[in-house]
Design an enzyme around this catalytic site. Structure first.
Site, PDB file in Angstrom:
ATOM      1  N   CYS A   1      47.605  39.834  31.602  1.00 41.90           N
ATOM      2  CA  CYS A   1      47.900  41.016  31.143  1.00 41.90           C
ATOM      3  C   CYS A   1      49.144  40.918  30.427  1.00 41.90           C
ATOM      4  CB  CYS A   1      48.105  42.143  32.025  1.00 41.90           C
ATOM      5  SG  CYS A   1      46.399  42.772  32.727  1.00 41.90           S
TER       6      CYS A   1
ATOM      7  N   GLU B   1      45.170  47.235  32.498  1.00 41.56           N
ATOM      8  CA  GLU B   1      45.988  47.363  31.042  1.00 41.56           C
ATOM      9  C   GLU B   1      44.833  46.834  29.879  1.00 41.56           C
ATOM     10  OE1 GLU B   1      46.844  45.911  34.017  1.00 41.56           O
ATOM     11  OE2 GLU B   1      48.878  45.646  34.117  1.00 41.56           O
TER      12      GLU B   1
ATOM     13  N   ASN C   1      41.498  49.523  36.638  1.00 44.42           N
ATOM     14  CA  ASN C   1      40.776  48.258  36.805  1.00 44.42           C
ATOM     15  C   ASN C   1      39.261  48.838  37.342  1.00 44.42           C
ATOM     16  OD1 ASN C   1      41.951  49.410  39.438  1.00 44.42           O
ATOM     17  ND2 ASN C   1      41.986  47.630  40.189  1.00 44.42           N
TER      18      ASN C   1
ATOM     19  N   CYS D   1      41.342  44.336  34.289  1.00 42.10           N
ATOM     20  CA  CYS D   1      42.654  44.967  34.583  1.00 42.10           C
ATOM     21  C   CYS D   1      42.961  46.438  33.826  1.00 42.10           C
ATOM     22  CB  CYS D   1      43.728  43.800  34.326  1.00 42.10           C
ATOM     23  SG  CYS D   1      43.995  42.935  35.584  1.00 42.10           S
TER      24      CYS D   1
ATOM     25  N   CYS E   1      50.009  41.749  35.684  1.00 43.01           N
ATOM     26  CA  CYS E   1      49.535  40.022  35.942  1.00 43.01           C
ATOM     27  C   CYS E   1      49.578  39.150  34.716  1.00 43.01           C
ATOM     28  CB  CYS E   1      48.200  40.055  36.559  1.00 43.01           C
ATOM     29  SG  CYS E   1      46.834  40.042  35.069  1.00 43.01           S
TER      30      CYS E   1
ATOM     31  N   GLU F   1      36.397  46.517  38.913  1.00 46.19           N
ATOM     32  CA  GLU F   1      36.068  45.181  39.673  1.00 46.19           C
ATOM     33  C   GLU F   1      34.659  44.628  39.341  1.00 46.19           C
ATOM     34  OE1 GLU F   1      37.963  45.283  43.464  1.00 46.19           O
ATOM     35  OE2 GLU F   1      39.964  45.291  42.567  1.00 46.19           O
TER      36      GLU F   1
HETATM   37  N1  THU Z   1      45.347  44.664  38.622  1.00 46.53           N
HETATM   38  C1  THU Z   1      45.444  45.343  37.456  1.00 46.53           C
HETATM   39  O1  THU Z   1      44.681  46.125  37.150  1.00 46.53           O
HETATM   40  N2  THU Z   1      46.589  45.029  36.614  1.00 46.53           N
HETATM   41  C2  THU Z   1      47.344  44.117  37.046  1.00 46.53           C
HETATM   42  O2  THU Z   1      48.416  43.845  36.141  1.00 46.53           O
HETATM   43  C3  THU Z   1      47.648  43.762  38.427  1.00 46.53           C
HETATM   44  C4  THU Z   1      46.392  43.495  38.993  1.00 46.53           C
HETATM   45  C5  THU Z   1      44.108  44.950  39.377  1.00 46.53           C
HETATM   46  C6  THU Z   1      42.901  43.724  39.306  1.00 46.53           C
HETATM   47  C7  THU Z   1      42.305  43.896  40.539  1.00 46.53           C
HETATM   48  O3  THU Z   1      41.183  44.746  40.609  1.00 46.53           O
HETATM   49  C8  THU Z   1      43.420  44.507  41.612  1.00 46.53           C
HETATM   50  O4  THU Z   1      44.281  44.749  40.939  1.00 46.53           O
HETATM   51  C9  THU Z   1      44.028  43.684  42.607  1.00 46.53           C
HETATM   52  O5  THU Z   1      44.396  42.428  41.994  1.00 46.53           O
END
Ligand code: THU
Length: 157
Positions: A109, A66, A53, A64, A106, A55
Protein backbone atom coordinates in the site's frame (compact mmCIF):
# COMPACT_ATOMS: atom_id res chain seq x y z
CA UNK A 1 5.29 12.58 12.97
CA UNK A 2 2.47 14.16 14.98
CA UNK A 3 0.48 12.05 17.42
CA UNK A 4 -3.03 13.10 18.42
CA UNK A 5 -4.98 11.65 21.31
CA UNK A 6 -8.00 13.87 20.82
CA UNK A 7 -10.10 14.34 17.72
CA UNK A 8 -10.44 17.97 18.75
CA UNK A 9 -6.85 18.49 17.66
CA UNK A 10 -7.69 17.57 14.04
CA UNK A 11 -9.14 19.94 11.48
CA UNK A 12 -12.88 19.40 10.84
CA UNK A 13 -12.05 17.88 7.42
CA UNK A 14 -9.57 15.42 8.91
CA UNK A 15 -12.02 14.55 11.67
CA UNK A 16 -14.60 13.69 9.02
CA UNK A 17 -11.99 11.66 7.14
CA UNK A 18 -11.00 9.46 10.08
CA UNK A 19 -14.67 8.86 10.85
CA UNK A 20 -15.22 7.89 7.20
CA UNK A 21 -12.32 5.43 7.41
CA UNK A 22 -13.76 3.84 10.53
CA UNK A 23 -17.21 3.62 8.94
CA UNK A 24 -15.71 1.89 5.89
CA UNK A 25 -14.16 -0.75 8.17
CA UNK A 26 -17.68 -1.89 9.05
CA UNK A 27 -17.90 -3.39 5.56
CA UNK A 28 -14.60 -5.25 5.77
CA UNK A 29 -14.70 -8.89 4.72
CA UNK A 30 -12.02 -10.34 6.93
CA UNK A 31 -13.02 -13.87 8.01
CA UNK A 32 -9.44 -15.17 7.80
CA UNK A 33 -7.39 -12.58 9.64
CA UNK A 34 -10.23 -11.26 11.77
CA UNK A 35 -8.74 -7.80 11.28
CA UNK A 36 -11.08 -5.18 9.80
CA UNK A 37 -9.47 -2.21 8.07
CA UNK A 38 -11.08 0.93 6.69
CA UNK A 39 -9.47 3.63 4.58
CA UNK A 40 -10.73 7.00 3.39
CA UNK A 41 -8.84 9.44 1.20
CA UNK A 42 -9.58 13.04 0.33
CA UNK A 43 -8.64 14.77 -2.89
CA UNK A 44 -7.69 18.36 -3.65
CA UNK A 45 -11.30 18.81 -4.74
CA UNK A 46 -12.46 17.77 -1.26
CA UNK A 47 -14.03 14.52 -2.45
CA UNK A 48 -13.71 11.48 -0.17
CA UNK A 49 -13.32 7.87 -1.38
CA UNK A 50 -13.51 4.80 0.86
CA UNK A 51 -12.19 1.28 0.93
CA UNK A 52 -12.18 -1.73 3.23
CA UNK A 53 -10.15 -4.92 3.18
CA UNK A 54 -11.63 -7.80 1.19
CA UNK A 55 -10.09 -11.18 1.95
CA UNK A 56 -10.20 -14.41 -0.01
CA UNK A 57 -9.86 -18.13 0.69
CA UNK A 58 -6.79 -17.89 -1.54
CA UNK A 59 -5.05 -15.76 1.10
CA UNK A 60 -2.55 -14.14 -1.23
CA UNK A 61 -5.13 -12.22 -3.23
CA UNK A 62 -6.44 -10.15 -0.32
CA UNK A 63 -7.35 -6.57 -1.19
CA UNK A 64 -6.24 -4.01 1.38
CA UNK A 65 -8.52 -1.15 2.38
CA UNK A 66 -6.19 1.43 0.84
CA UNK A 67 -6.35 -0.39 -2.50
CA UNK A 68 -10.14 -0.03 -2.53
CA UNK A 69 -10.02 3.68 -1.73
CA UNK A 70 -7.31 4.37 -4.33
CA UNK A 71 -9.17 2.34 -6.95
CA UNK A 72 -12.39 4.25 -6.26
CA UNK A 73 -10.57 7.56 -6.69
CA UNK A 74 -9.06 6.36 -9.95
CA UNK A 75 -12.42 5.20 -11.31
CA UNK A 76 -13.71 8.72 -10.66
CA UNK A 77 -10.77 10.34 -12.46
CA UNK A 78 -9.24 11.52 -9.18
CA UNK A 79 -6.20 9.25 -8.93
CA UNK A 80 -3.86 12.17 -9.49
CA UNK A 81 -5.25 14.58 -6.87
CA UNK A 82 -5.01 12.57 -3.65
CA UNK A 83 -4.05 14.77 -0.69
CA UNK A 84 -4.51 12.71 2.45
CA UNK A 85 -5.46 9.16 3.41
CA UNK A 86 -6.71 7.87 6.77
CA UNK A 87 -6.57 4.21 7.83
CA UNK A 88 -8.20 2.53 10.84
CA UNK A 89 -8.23 -1.07 11.97
CA UNK A 90 -9.42 -3.41 14.65
CA UNK A 91 -9.25 -7.05 15.63
CA UNK A 92 -12.83 -8.28 15.38
CA UNK A 93 -12.43 -10.90 18.10
CA UNK A 94 -11.57 -8.38 20.79
CA UNK A 95 -13.60 -5.60 22.30
CA UNK A 96 -13.33 -2.59 20.00
CA UNK A 97 -11.92 -0.56 22.87
CA UNK A 98 -8.96 -2.93 23.09
CA UNK A 99 -7.85 -2.27 19.53
CA UNK A 100 -5.40 0.32 20.72
CA UNK A 101 -2.67 -0.07 18.08
CA UNK A 102 -2.87 2.22 15.06
CA UNK A 103 -2.77 0.72 11.56
CA UNK A 104 0.11 1.67 9.35
CA UNK A 105 -0.14 0.92 5.61
CA UNK A 106 1.52 -2.32 4.53
CA UNK A 107 4.49 -2.20 2.17
CA UNK A 108 2.43 -2.76 -0.98
CA UNK A 109 0.00 0.00 0.00
CA UNK A 110 2.91 2.35 0.65
CA UNK A 111 4.06 1.73 -2.89
CA UNK A 112 0.57 2.48 -4.24
CA UNK A 113 0.25 5.66 -2.19
CA UNK A 114 3.73 6.67 -3.35
CA UNK A 115 2.64 6.39 -6.97
CA UNK A 116 -0.38 8.59 -6.19
CA UNK A 117 1.95 11.15 -4.62
CA UNK A 118 4.13 11.17 -7.72
CA UNK A 119 1.07 11.75 -9.88
CA UNK A 120 -0.12 14.54 -7.57
CA UNK A 121 3.40 15.99 -7.50
CA UNK A 122 3.36 16.40 -3.73
CA UNK A 123 3.69 14.37 -0.56
CA UNK A 124 0.51 12.69 0.73
CA UNK A 125 -0.41 12.93 4.42
CA UNK A 126 -1.22 9.61 6.06
CA UNK A 127 -3.38 9.44 9.21
CA UNK A 128 -2.80 6.11 10.96
CA UNK A 129 -5.60 5.50 13.46
CA UNK A 130 -6.74 2.98 16.01
CA UNK A 131 -10.35 1.91 16.00
CA UNK A 132 -11.77 4.17 18.65
CA UNK A 133 -9.81 7.11 17.21
CA UNK A 134 -8.15 7.74 20.57
CA UNK A 135 -4.75 7.61 18.87
CA UNK A 136 -3.95 9.09 15.50
CA UNK A 137 -0.42 9.24 14.14
CA UNK A 138 0.01 11.69 11.30
CA UNK A 139 2.85 10.94 8.94
CA UNK A 140 3.36 11.14 5.19
CA UNK A 141 4.16 8.77 2.38
CA UNK A 142 7.64 10.28 1.93
CA UNK A 143 8.33 9.41 5.57
CA UNK A 144 6.80 5.92 5.28
CA UNK A 145 8.55 5.11 2.01
CA UNK A 146 11.72 7.13 1.63
CA UNK A 147 13.62 6.71 -1.64
CA UNK A 148 10.58 4.98 -3.14
CA UNK A 149 10.73 3.43 -6.59
CA UNK A 150 8.52 5.50 -8.84
CA UNK A 151 7.99 7.00 -12.29
CA UNK A 152 11.26 8.93 -12.00
CA UNK A 153 13.13 5.64 -11.57
CA UNK A 154 11.92 4.74 -15.05
CA UNK A 155 12.94 8.09 -16.48
CA UNK A 156 9.38 9.41 -16.46
CA UNK A 157 7.96 12.62 -15.06
N1 THU B 1 -4.64 -4.73 5.69
C1 THU B 1 -5.12 -3.62 5.05
O1 THU B 1 -6.28 -3.60 4.59
N2 THU B 1 -4.30 -2.56 4.92
C2 THU B 1 -3.04 -2.49 5.43
O2 THU B 1 -2.30 -1.55 5.13
C3 THU B 1 -2.57 -3.53 6.34
C4 THU B 1 -3.30 -4.83 6.22
C5 THU B 1 -5.51 -5.90 5.80
C6 THU B 1 -5.11 -7.03 4.92
C7 THU B 1 -5.71 -8.22 5.64
O3 THU B 1 -7.05 -8.39 5.21
C8 THU B 1 -5.70 -7.81 7.09
O4 THU B 1 -5.49 -6.42 7.11
C9 THU B 1 -4.63 -8.48 7.93
O5 THU B 1 -3.40 -8.37 7.32
Amino acid sequence: MNTYSSLDDLSPQDRDLVHAARAAARHAYAPYSGYAVGAALRTQRGVVYHGCNVENAAYGVVLCAEVGALAAANVDGAGDVVQVIAVTGRLLATDAKQSIAVVTPCGRCRQLIFEASQRARHDIRVLCCNHDLSRIEETSIMALLPSGFGPASLGMG
